[in-house]
Scaffold this motif. Sequence first.
Motif, PDB file in Angstrom:
ATOM      1  N   SER A   1       6.580   9.557   3.742  1.00  0.00           N
ATOM      2  CA  SER A   1       7.433   8.480   3.208  1.00  0.00           C
ATOM      3  C   SER A   1       8.427   8.001   4.264  1.00  0.00           C
ATOM      4  O   SER A   1       8.729   6.798   4.328  1.00  0.00           O
ATOM      5  N   CYS A   2       8.904   8.907   5.111  1.00  0.00           N
ATOM      6  CA  CYS A   2       9.819   8.480   6.190  1.00  0.00           C
ATOM      7  C   CYS A   2       9.085   7.604   7.207  1.00  0.00           C
ATOM      8  O   CYS A   2       9.650   6.630   7.717  1.00  0.00           O
ATOM      9  N   ILE A   3       7.817   7.961   7.492  1.00  0.00           N
ATOM     10  CA  ILE A   3       7.026   7.134   8.429  1.00  0.00           C
ATOM     11  C   ILE A   3       6.832   5.725   7.839  1.00  0.00           C
ATOM     12  O   ILE A   3       6.986   4.713   8.521  1.00  0.00           O
ATOM     13  N   LEU A   4       6.528   5.688   6.533  1.00  0.00           N
ATOM     14  CA  LEU A   4       6.338   4.376   5.882  1.00  0.00           C
ATOM     15  C   LEU A   4       7.640   3.566   5.876  1.00  0.00           C
ATOM     16  O   LEU A   4       7.634   2.354   6.076  1.00  0.00           O
ATOM     17  N   LEU A   5       8.752   4.268   5.676  1.00  0.00           N
ATOM     18  CA  LEU A   5      10.054   3.578   5.732  1.00  0.00           C
ATOM     19  C   LEU A   5      10.301   3.011   7.126  1.00  0.00           C
ATOM     20  O   LEU A   5      10.789   1.893   7.287  1.00  0.00           O
ATOM     21  N   TYR A   6       9.928   3.792   8.130  1.00  0.00           N
ATOM     22  CA  TYR A   6      10.065   3.326   9.518  1.00  0.00           C
ATOM     23  C   TYR A   6       9.230   2.062   9.730  1.00  0.00           C
ATOM     24  O   TYR A   6       9.719   1.059  10.280  1.00  0.00           O
TER      25      TYR A   6
ATOM     26  N   SER B   1      -2.299   1.489   0.503  1.00  0.00           N
ATOM     27  CA  SER B   1      -3.372   0.899   1.302  1.00  0.00           C
ATOM     28  C   SER B   1      -3.301  -0.627   1.248  1.00  0.00           C
ATOM     29  O   SER B   1      -3.323  -1.306   2.283  1.00  0.00           O
ATOM     30  N   ALA B   2      -3.196  -1.190   0.041  1.00  0.00           N
ATOM     31  CA  ALA B   2      -3.201  -2.650  -0.114  1.00  0.00           C
ATOM     32  C   ALA B   2      -2.037  -3.292   0.643  1.00  0.00           C
ATOM     33  O   ALA B   2      -2.234  -4.233   1.415  1.00  0.00           O
ATOM     34  N   TYR B   3      -0.826  -2.748   0.446  1.00  0.00           N
ATOM     35  CA  TYR B   3       0.321  -3.397   1.082  1.00  0.00           C
ATOM     36  C   TYR B   3       0.364  -3.158   2.591  1.00  0.00           C
ATOM     37  O   TYR B   3       0.823  -4.012   3.346  1.00  0.00           O
ATOM     38  N   SER B   4      -0.130  -1.983   3.049  1.00  0.00           N
ATOM     39  CA  SER B   4      -0.148  -1.730   4.494  1.00  0.00           C
ATOM     40  C   SER B   4      -1.101  -2.704   5.176  1.00  0.00           C
ATOM     41  O   SER B   4      -0.776  -3.306   6.192  1.00  0.00           O
ATOM     42  N   TYR B   5      -2.301  -2.874   4.584  1.00  0.00           N
ATOM     43  CA  TYR B   5      -3.270  -3.764   5.231  1.00  0.00           C
ATOM     44  C   TYR B   5      -2.843  -5.222   5.132  1.00  0.00           C
ATOM     45  O   TYR B   5      -3.150  -6.014   6.023  1.00  0.00           O
TER      46      TYR B   5
ATOM     47  N   THR C   1       9.156   0.887  -6.588  1.00  0.00           N
ATOM     48  CA  THR C   1       9.686   2.254  -6.634  1.00  0.00           C
ATOM     49  C   THR C   1       8.798   3.159  -7.484  1.00  0.00           C
ATOM     50  O   THR C   1       8.481   4.284  -7.080  1.00  0.00           O
ATOM     51  N   THR C   2       8.374   2.664  -8.629  1.00  0.00           N
ATOM     52  CA  THR C   2       7.600   3.545  -9.517  1.00  0.00           C
ATOM     53  C   THR C   2       6.157   3.723  -9.048  1.00  0.00           C
ATOM     54  O   THR C   2       5.592   4.798  -9.212  1.00  0.00           O
ATOM     55  N   VAL C   3       5.586   2.675  -8.438  1.00  0.00           N
ATOM     56  CA  VAL C   3       4.231   2.841  -7.893  1.00  0.00           C
ATOM     57  C   VAL C   3       4.278   3.861  -6.757  1.00  0.00           C
ATOM     58  O   VAL C   3       3.410   4.732  -6.639  1.00  0.00           O
ATOM     59  N   GLY C   4       5.311   3.770  -5.910  1.00  0.00           N
ATOM     60  CA  GLY C   4       5.469   4.758  -4.835  1.00  0.00           C
ATOM     61  C   GLY C   4       5.636   6.160  -5.414  1.00  0.00           C
ATOM     62  O   GLY C   4       5.115   7.136  -4.878  1.00  0.00           O
TER      63      GLY C   4
ATOM     64  N   GLU D   1       5.521  -5.684   5.526  1.00  0.00           N
ATOM     65  CA  GLU D   1       5.760  -6.017   4.116  1.00  0.00           C
ATOM     66  C   GLU D   1       7.002  -5.294   3.577  1.00  0.00           C
ATOM     67  O   GLU D   1       6.916  -4.564   2.575  1.00  0.00           O
ATOM     68  N   PRO D   2       8.178  -5.452   4.207  1.00  0.00           N
ATOM     69  CA  PRO D   2       9.344  -4.633   3.832  1.00  0.00           C
ATOM     70  C   PRO D   2       9.763  -4.770   2.373  1.00  0.00           C
ATOM     71  O   PRO D   2      10.217  -3.799   1.771  1.00  0.00           O
ATOM     72  N   LEU D   3       9.596  -5.979   1.807  1.00  0.00           N
ATOM     73  CA  LEU D   3      10.056  -6.172   0.427  1.00  0.00           C
ATOM     74  C   LEU D   3       9.370  -5.225  -0.545  1.00  0.00           C
ATOM     75  O   LEU D   3       9.918  -4.880  -1.585  1.00  0.00           O
ATOM     76  N   LEU D   4       8.161  -4.817  -0.218  1.00  0.00           N
ATOM     77  CA  LEU D   4       7.474  -3.880  -1.107  1.00  0.00           C
ATOM     78  C   LEU D   4       7.380  -2.476  -0.540  1.00  0.00           C
ATOM     79  O   LEU D   4       7.473  -1.503  -1.276  1.00  0.00           O
ATOM     80  N   LEU D   5       7.204  -2.409   0.787  1.00  0.00           N
ATOM     81  CA  LEU D   5       7.010  -1.076   1.363  1.00  0.00           C
ATOM     82  C   LEU D   5       8.291  -0.244   1.343  1.00  0.00           C
ATOM     83  O   LEU D   5       8.224   0.986   1.263  1.00  0.00           O
ATOM     84  N   VAL D   6       9.461  -0.889   1.385  1.00  0.00           N
ATOM     85  CA  VAL D   6      10.711  -0.114   1.303  1.00  0.00           C
ATOM     86  C   VAL D   6      10.817   0.570  -0.067  1.00  0.00           C
ATOM     87  O   VAL D   6      10.954   1.795  -0.140  1.00  0.00           O
ATOM     88  N   PRO D   7      10.724  -0.180  -1.201  1.00  0.00           N
ATOM     89  CA  PRO D   7      10.778   0.530  -2.493  1.00  0.00           C
ATOM     90  C   PRO D   7       9.623   1.500  -2.705  1.00  0.00           C
ATOM     91  O   PRO D   7       9.828   2.585  -3.252  1.00  0.00           O
ATOM     92  N   ILE D   8       8.409   1.137  -2.241  1.00  0.00           N
ATOM     93  CA  ILE D   8       7.260   2.049  -2.440  1.00  0.00           C
ATOM     94  C   ILE D   8       7.499   3.363  -1.704  1.00  0.00           C
ATOM     95  O   ILE D   8       7.351   4.447  -2.278  1.00  0.00           O
ATOM     96  N   SER D   9       7.878   3.271  -0.430  1.00  0.00           N
ATOM     97  CA  SER D   9       8.033   4.516   0.333  1.00  0.00           C
ATOM     98  C   SER D   9       9.238   5.324  -0.151  1.00  0.00           C
ATOM     99  O   SER D   9       9.201   6.558  -0.146  1.00  0.00           O
ATOM    100  N   PHE D  10      10.283   4.644  -0.627  1.00  0.00           N
ATOM    101  CA  PHE D  10      11.427   5.401  -1.137  1.00  0.00           C
ATOM    102  C   PHE D  10      11.085   6.045  -2.484  1.00  0.00           C
ATOM    103  O   PHE D  10      11.524   7.166  -2.780  1.00  0.00           O
ATOM    104  N   GLY D  11      10.273   5.342  -3.276  1.00  0.00           N
ATOM    105  CA  GLY D  11       9.796   5.926  -4.531  1.00  0.00           C
ATOM    106  C   GLY D  11       8.966   7.179  -4.250  1.00  0.00           C
ATOM    107  O   GLY D  11       9.075   8.191  -4.957  1.00  0.00           O
ATOM    108  N   MET D  12       8.165   7.096  -3.195  1.00  0.00           N
ATOM    109  CA  MET D  12       7.364   8.246  -2.771  1.00  0.00           C
ATOM    110  C   MET D  12       8.271   9.415  -2.388  1.00  0.00           C
ATOM    111  O   MET D  12       8.013  10.570  -2.740  1.00  0.00           O
TER     112      MET D  12
END
Lengths: 371, 121
Positions: free
Chosen positions: A28-33, A164-168, A262-265, A41-52
């Motif tokens: 999750s820290c790598i994804l936050l980085y 996977s979807a948001y990273s790609y 956040t909840t999907v993460g 995709e920061p608008l989604l990857l920030v809440p997803i990785s923090f949810g994780m």
Amino acid sequence: MLEQIINFIKTTGFVNITIQQSIMLLISCILLYLAIVKKYEPLLLVPISFGMLLANIPLANLMQKGGFLYWIYQGVELDIYPPLIFLGVGAMTDFGPLIAYPKSLLLGAAAQLGVFTTFLGATLLGFNFKEAASIGIIGGADGPTAIFLSSKLAPHLLGAIAVSAYSYMALVPIIQPPIMRLLTTKKERMVTMEQLRPVSKTEKIIFPIIVTILASFLVPPATALIGCLMLGNLFRECGVVERLSKTAQNDLINIITIFLGTTVGATASAENFLRIQTIEILLLGLAAFAMGTAGGVLLGKLMYVLSGGKVNPLIGSAGVSAVPMAARVSQVVAQKDKPGNFILMHAMGPNVAGVIGTAIVAGVLLSLYGG
Amino acid sequence: MNSIAQDLMESLKTGLLGMGIVMIALYLLSLILDLMRYIFYPQARQLKKNEKNGEPVEEIKQQEPPHEQDNQELVAVITAALSEYLQKSATHIRIGSIRQIHKTTPEWGRAARYQNVYNNL
């Protein structure tokens, strides 16, 4: 006193953390980085990785019944958030380029090839049909649709599929150009397309109503997604509910994005995520994006031939949704071969058609495997 | 082995059905949009009619401004303006030609020009 201190220490996360949870915290820290520094995709990857990160805090149990995130997650489980995100997306989308050039709808359909080839690949790797359908939809490059379908068909894979979807989607500028260049000649890439015709306000108002009726009659399970997308668009185009339009495209979509991300993460707990299946999903997701791009470009090539060289096949790759990133990639690749060639608006047609196409595909897969 | 063959067949069937449905749905939609173009954009009907009759499509002719040959003053003014805008010395700017940009240029056409200017293309 000493016993109390020992008892307290026993209740802290430091002594209760497992190796798997440590790995998940690291991921999750790598994804936050990637989200914050690399702007993936920061608008989604920030809440997803923090949810994780939150889901893997020992003893916090935020996702267990009664936990804070459990209740918010009900919006995902009950399929409320993805259509609401679509409401905002619809309010932000201008379907003008699509109305002006209706054939671009076919490019949006061709790019769905990635969904079905990946469905095939996932089945051969041993995933059941429901799981394969959820993995395949990554190829649609549409996060809310992927979450909508996965939460119904394979909720245990939701975290891996969303990541996977948001990273790609963030990696579209890296994944697509080599495939686009491989499948097209320089002559094709240099085609300058005719200027699009102006679109009247009446057409823009009628469009969402027609799409809703047609798509929902054909695939009723897609009604929530298509209906909300088109309702948002009607807010935008009708011109009499500006307040609703602004709310849908700003406050509402932002609030839902926080809840959804956040909840999907948080579904990516160690036992769900640290599996060989996650690596398979990441690889299949990449294949899905590549095949979707290829499908769009190949139909673009066919249209180039049939139109006597008037269609630039590069606009086909934008059919994989990922609005507006995929259209921008078409523009950048076209300008590399011919500076001053501007195909962005032509690429926006297939781009928004891809969103409608992916929602229809999700409806088809739900019809087939949702029972 | 048999199971793999069955899975393969089921996947292919799903793929064909899914692609078929999405293609048909979006093709139908494109036909409806084409129809809308004929109803709400009457110029399209005129163009089609002209094409059928073999008549050349009437092009909108824009009046070219009088050719400004040897207009050193205009060149000097534009060079100075570009020098200020690009923050470059006037000695580094060479004016190749001067052409009026019509107001009918679409927004994205102008965006492309600006991008080229910024990238010094």
